[in-house]
Design a protein around this motif. Structure first.
Motif, PDB file in Angstrom:
ATOM      1  N   ILE A  84      -0.711   2.149   9.499  1.00 47.73           N
ATOM      2  CA  ILE A  84      -0.027   3.171  10.303  1.00 47.73           C
ATOM      3  C   ILE A  84       1.465   3.166   9.992  1.00 47.73           C
ATOM      4  O   ILE A  84       2.071   4.222   9.765  1.00 47.73           O
ATOM      5  CB  ILE A  84      -0.286   2.952  11.803  1.00 47.73           C
ATOM      6  CG1 ILE A  84      -1.752   3.274  12.134  1.00 47.73           C
ATOM      7  CG2 ILE A  84       0.664   3.790  12.658  1.00 47.73           C
ATOM      8  CD1 ILE A  84      -2.179   2.833  13.517  1.00 47.73           C
ATOM      9  N   ASN A  85       2.061   1.985   9.967  1.00 51.53           N
ATOM     10  CA  ASN A  85       3.497   1.881   9.688  1.00 51.53           C
ATOM     11  C   ASN A  85       3.860   2.408   8.303  1.00 51.53           C
ATOM     12  O   ASN A  85       4.939   2.951   8.110  1.00 51.53           O
ATOM     13  CB  ASN A  85       3.965   0.433   9.835  1.00 51.53           C
ATOM     14  CG  ASN A  85       3.990  -0.011  11.271  1.00 51.53           C
ATOM     15  OD1 ASN A  85       4.139   0.786  12.198  1.00 51.53           O
ATOM     16  ND2 ASN A  85       3.814  -1.308  11.489  1.00 51.53           N
ATOM     17  N   LYS A  86       2.952   2.257   7.353  1.00 51.60           N
ATOM     18  CA  LYS A  86       3.214   2.712   5.981  1.00 51.60           C
ATOM     19  C   LYS A  86       2.635   4.101   5.717  1.00 51.60           C
ATOM     20  O   LYS A  86       2.697   4.588   4.596  1.00 51.60           O
ATOM     21  CB  LYS A  86       2.645   1.711   4.988  1.00 51.60           C
ATOM     22  CG  LYS A  86       3.379   0.384   5.040  1.00 51.60           C
ATOM     23  CD  LYS A  86       2.820  -0.607   4.068  1.00 51.60           C
ATOM     24  CE  LYS A  86       3.662  -1.885   4.172  1.00 51.60           C
ATOM     25  NZ  LYS A  86       3.173  -2.937   3.346  1.00 51.60           N
ATOM     26  N   GLU A  87       2.050   4.712   6.761  1.00 52.22           N
ATOM     27  CA  GLU A  87       1.454   6.044   6.676  1.00 52.22           C
ATOM     28  C   GLU A  87       0.382   6.125   5.588  1.00 52.22           C
ATOM     29  O   GLU A  87       0.309   7.075   4.813  1.00 52.22           O
ATOM     30  CB  GLU A  87       2.537   7.107   6.464  1.00 52.22           C
ATOM     31  CG  GLU A  87       3.515   7.161   7.625  1.00 52.22           C
ATOM     32  CD  GLU A  87       4.565   8.238   7.486  1.00 52.22           C
ATOM     33  OE1 GLU A  87       4.490   9.054   6.544  1.00 52.22           O
ATOM     34  OE2 GLU A  87       5.463   8.277   8.335  1.00 52.22           O
ATOM     35  N   VAL A  88      -0.467   5.097   5.566  1.00 49.16           N
ATOM     36  CA  VAL A  88      -1.590   5.050   4.640  1.00 49.16           C
ATOM     37  C   VAL A  88      -2.870   5.256   5.447  1.00 49.16           C
ATOM     38  O   VAL A  88      -3.167   4.479   6.340  1.00 49.16           O
ATOM     39  CB  VAL A  88      -1.650   3.692   3.905  1.00 49.16           C
ATOM     40  CG1 VAL A  88      -2.870   3.605   3.010  1.00 49.16           C
ATOM     41  CG2 VAL A  88      -0.374   3.454   3.113  1.00 49.16           C
TER      42      VAL A  88
END
Length: 78
Positions: free
Chosen positions: A31-35
């Motif tokens: 989520i933090n890396k938008e993956v």
């Protein structure tokens, strides 16, 4: 899973099964890396749903998780 069905009576199996939390960091990091990791994310959601709903489907998943990862049936006693 087949062995689980032979060794465990489904009617007496709890659908609640503990998790180790190992995958939670993966989802948060994604989520933090938008993956996007929709299958893994959905598997965690299904695990949480299984704790609220006794059904043969969730009991079968509990059997599979127990057989594959050694997860204990029911809530851990602390």
């Amino acid at each position: 899973m087949e062995r689980g069905f032979r060794e465990q009576v489904l009617a007496k199996t709890e659908s609640y099964i503990e998790d180790t939390g190992e995958v939670n960091w993966l989802v948060l990091d994604a989520i933090n890396k938008e993956v996007p990791i929709p299958v893994i994310s959905q598997s965690i959601m299904e695990l949480l749903k299984s704790r609220m709903n006794e059904s043969d489907a969730y009991k079968s998943i509990a059997l599979m998780r127990h057989g594959f990862g050694g997860h204990p049936f029911g809530k851990m006693k602390e």
